[in-house]
Enzyme design. Structure first.
Site, short mmCIF file in Angstrom:
data_model
loop_
_atom_site.label_atom_id
_atom_site.label_comp_id
_atom_site.label_asym_id
_atom_site.label_seq_id
_atom_site.Cartn_x
_atom_site.Cartn_y
_atom_site.Cartn_z
CG ASN A 33 -22.89 -6.99 -20.53
OD1 ASN A 33 -22.60 -7.85 -21.37
ND2 ASN A 33 -23.88 -7.15 -19.67
CE LYS A 73 -24.08 -11.30 -23.91
NZ LYS A 73 -24.46 -10.11 -23.19
CG HIS A 94 -26.06 -12.56 -28.40
ND1 HIS A 94 -26.63 -12.12 -27.21
CD2 HIS A 94 -26.51 -13.83 -28.59
CE1 HIS A 94 -27.38 -13.09 -26.71
NE2 HIS A 94 -27.32 -14.14 -27.52
CB SER A 116 -25.10 -15.06 -24.18
OG SER A 116 -26.52 -15.05 -24.29
NE ARG A 133 -29.06 -11.88 -12.52
CZ ARG A 133 -29.78 -10.81 -12.76
NH1 ARG A 133 -30.93 -10.63 -12.15
NH2 ARG A 133 -29.38 -9.87 -13.61
CG MET A 134 -24.37 -12.68 -15.01
SD MET A 134 -24.94 -13.99 -16.15
CE MET A 134 -23.65 -13.93 -17.42
#
Lengths: 292, 292, 292, 292
Positions: free
Chosen positions: C87, C165, C168, C113, C10-11
């Site tokens: 990540n 991140k 975040h 993000s 997806r990313m």
């Protein structure tokens, strides 16, 4: 039996005393010459014991224990046994056991509770290590533990002793915080005339009767509103580590975490978190901020 | 002395028994004919006592206590005394005292701890009311309390007894949650072989030795992993009320609040809060949501 | 510029698209043949790029990233550069940089993000690494980031990108939980007629206007009471790691920790913690326990 | 339309300005002669409006609003309408509506958000009251609200407006605390070079983009480490009330509660809770206590 004891501070000295009273022979060593040590060096300690040796180490976690175990690895012989009775993080025990094990030296980790009261009443002991190693020091454990059927557990393999003690301390933090919160509410309420008397009354017949409650009641007898004690409390690591492991295990520990955060907060003079909240309140609402 | 007892459930019946064993005369009444009551109606209860009367009320908070106090207000005479030994919210005690006081009837509020163990070991009693009213029932309080110097406190004026009990229960919640969190971590960790044995060992020599720990240890003896107990726990009001008052007093109670929230959460089947979090995760990250 | 992209989920796929739209040449590889990959192997990917190469890795943390970085260490040449856009826990970045650095290969860690919205609106990028390495991929970063002055920061050396991140995500958890708690209260109150309309109204003029609020409002438009969404939410690691580091730093994070615990609790069927609380309630109070 | 405005402080004055700019006629009154009030007394205010009157009250919760509503009850006529735009606790709205209603005077409660920014951008309005009463002031609400489809909701009957605003503030507290915790972690970590730059970068493309984040970023532009702001923040009631109601509803709000407790803690100089914890540490472990 005969055993070496390294570290003759508040805990180590009292444990040595209890062991001697129990009929054991203890050779004590400490880095401080004023400690009342029996020998002047680690080498001398090792020399004073016959192989296979057993040496109980009671020094602070971190640098001191790392350095002591390193040196013992060099000085001891195959078949000797080291007992780490301090507050080492359980994750380190594995590394220690591996390093010592490579030289044929055993490691038993023991979590020890009961602070200054242990000499007289015995220490709650939580033990990690192999059945064989633990069996070797059973006479020592039997003397250190309180009388009766409780106060000693072989919790599992290497690290399990410190792990159990770490969890014990987490519970301790949560219980202390709970008592303290309740007491603070009693103090704040106009309805309650003498908060200390309420606490005293709970010592018998209540659901919360406990050693910690007894201790709070005694503190209040000396200083009924704790006027001479500052509202700050340190944290000493174990509870933080417990929460860290619980995070990984996926077991929420909100009450114990609250207790740790309360202590950490009490140590922060001018918290950045509240600076940011205050800046935001000013930014959207024009609320005054206390300029420093 | 002679006293009336209204409410002969688990608590009231045992208290009546302890009082009788202690040499008092107790006339018991309960709305249920199967309760083993001595009289069939409130009127009969009042008639069986000589003025100035003392009547201990041991009925659930809310409707039952409100209704009972209303009726007693009509049936009793000036100079009589009502003792509310239940779990009434302290904010209600003032209203009750005012309503009864207008008719010359006194009110003493008593928070009572020790559940099913009190009959044998005595009840921890926290008492609110005037010195004069409390003095009148001193013989009753002395019999109900545990032996020794602890277990009874006159905490303050009207409401102070229930207030002190409310805070006691808040502490109780926090202590139980702390124990439970620690136990759950022991269960989740691979390092610990027998979590129940660790708990047993803590019963002596540890900082967390307490009655609650003893009870957990006993529960684990019967069911070592609590396999037969569902992971749900009710809350019964007092702790919620305590947090509510602490909010107003500006005294943070994070550990006790965590304990309450854990119980409330355990009662919610499909929490709306987590539905919203899940919807958000799906909305920004495409994370799958479990459709029902 | 020309860049390799490993991981076309997806990313990764969306990022490759955005890069191509921005005029870059992207060679994509994924272990899955159905991914629409440009080349069939890591070797082929490396061969398709001219040294000094830049390869963006967009694979899950843990095993996949470890394995990919290991292989790239073997396949790449001195002077090549790897960008870890996934990540990865910041504590691992140091080890990765050291291993790759020993072979003269650079590492830049990028926290990314904006989930499924990034392809169109750009990705917020938090970057860690040396000035020199970051400068080399500046054209890539400029294309991936959103238009305007925000959305990209070089936060510090190795690990700082993933650290930023991680923080975040901690904030994100806290914000989501806050919104969700408020929404759940609206739903529970009898006073509020249409909770979803209240949420909609907050989208403008309120202090809490935010992208997350917009997303909640949109979710509620489709399903006004979230009836089709289960009350469970997963946690994906970063927030847990952030809390773990905050514990060590001595910075309490109670709101964010509450958010994590709420998610963890939502994943536990029959929590051991509440079994223990329930066992205790039964033991001292005779409260019924729900036998399973 | 023509309307009275009582309370010309920061909020009331700006609202009157926005209404006038929007073409309404506003007669303003304030107890302070320096407020720029149009009339010198409540009586004069009432006299300056034609029945049926509408008067917007923008005074602090507690004493001021109680006193103002009492006086208006005496001065106004059957058919008049009072709008309480302040931060009254929703539980009070019912009592106010009943008292005014007995005299034929209507009450609409309005929760108002957007502080100092509302004059220009409009106020988010949450409205409680009957359909009929709300319809009467629709022109006023339409002018006060932000442009566009959002920013106004008729949330329900009496009290619903203040209830919705109360929940809004709870969410606001949780969001602010979450941002603040994350920022404090960035500040504490050695890895992050310029925490303020990280915050700036999040303003676009991130999941946490929000008005509050923008405001934090702006505060950091003026004072990059918030060095001139004290680490203290007040709480103003609504969030406390929200938690109180959530407790009764059985909806846990741990993140929002954490935010409130952090503010309350920041206001306590020498917390009794931590005095008790410190006393306990000393009692069982001999840990030094900081004598004052």
């Amino acid at each position: 039996m005969k055993i070496g004891m390294i570290g003759l501070g508040r805990m180590g000295k009292n444990m040595a005393d209890r062991l001697r009273t129990g009929g054991h022979q203890v050779v004590g060593y400490d880095i401080s010459p004023e400690s009342g040590r029996d020998v002047d060096s680690l080498q001398a300690l090792v020399d004073s014991l016959e192989a296979p040796r057993a040496i109980w180490v009671m020094v602070p976690a971190g640098k001191p224990i790392e350095s002591t175990l390193d040196q013992l690895g060099d000085l001891l012989d195959r078949g000797d046994l080291v007992i780490d009775g301090g507050n080492t993080r359980f994750t380190q025990d594995q590394a220690h056991a591996k390093a010592l094990g490579a030289k044929g030296i055993g490691l038993v980790d023991v979590g020890t509770s009961n602070g200054i009261w242990g000499r007289e009443n015995g220490y709650a002991l939580m033990v990690g290590g192999s059945d064989e190693d633990v069996a070797r020091i059973q006479p020592i454990l039997d003397t250190l533990k309180p009388e009766g059927e409780f106060g000693l557990v072989h919790a599992g393999g290497t690290g399990a002793g410190h792990y159990a003690k770490m969890v014990h301390n987490g519970i301790e933090y949560g219980m202390m915080q709970s008592l303290a919160e309740g007491y603070a509410v009693l103090e704040a309420s106009d309805l309650i005339q003498e908060p200390d008397e309420v606490v005293q009354s709970w010592r018998k017949g209540s659901v919360i009767q406990s050693w910690l409650l007894d201790l709070l009641a005694k503190s209040l007898q000396e200083d009924p509103h704790l006027a001479h004690i500052a509202g700050k409390a340190e944290e000493t690591g174990e509870t933080k580590w417990m929460i860290g492991d619980a995070l990984e295990l996926g077991v929420p520990t909100p009450a114990i975490t609250s207790a740790l955060y309360a202590r950490q907060s009490s140590q922060i003079q001018d918290p950045m978190t509240m600076k940011a909240v205050s800046a935001l309140r000013n930014a959207f609402g024009g609320h005054p901020i206390v300029k420093e």
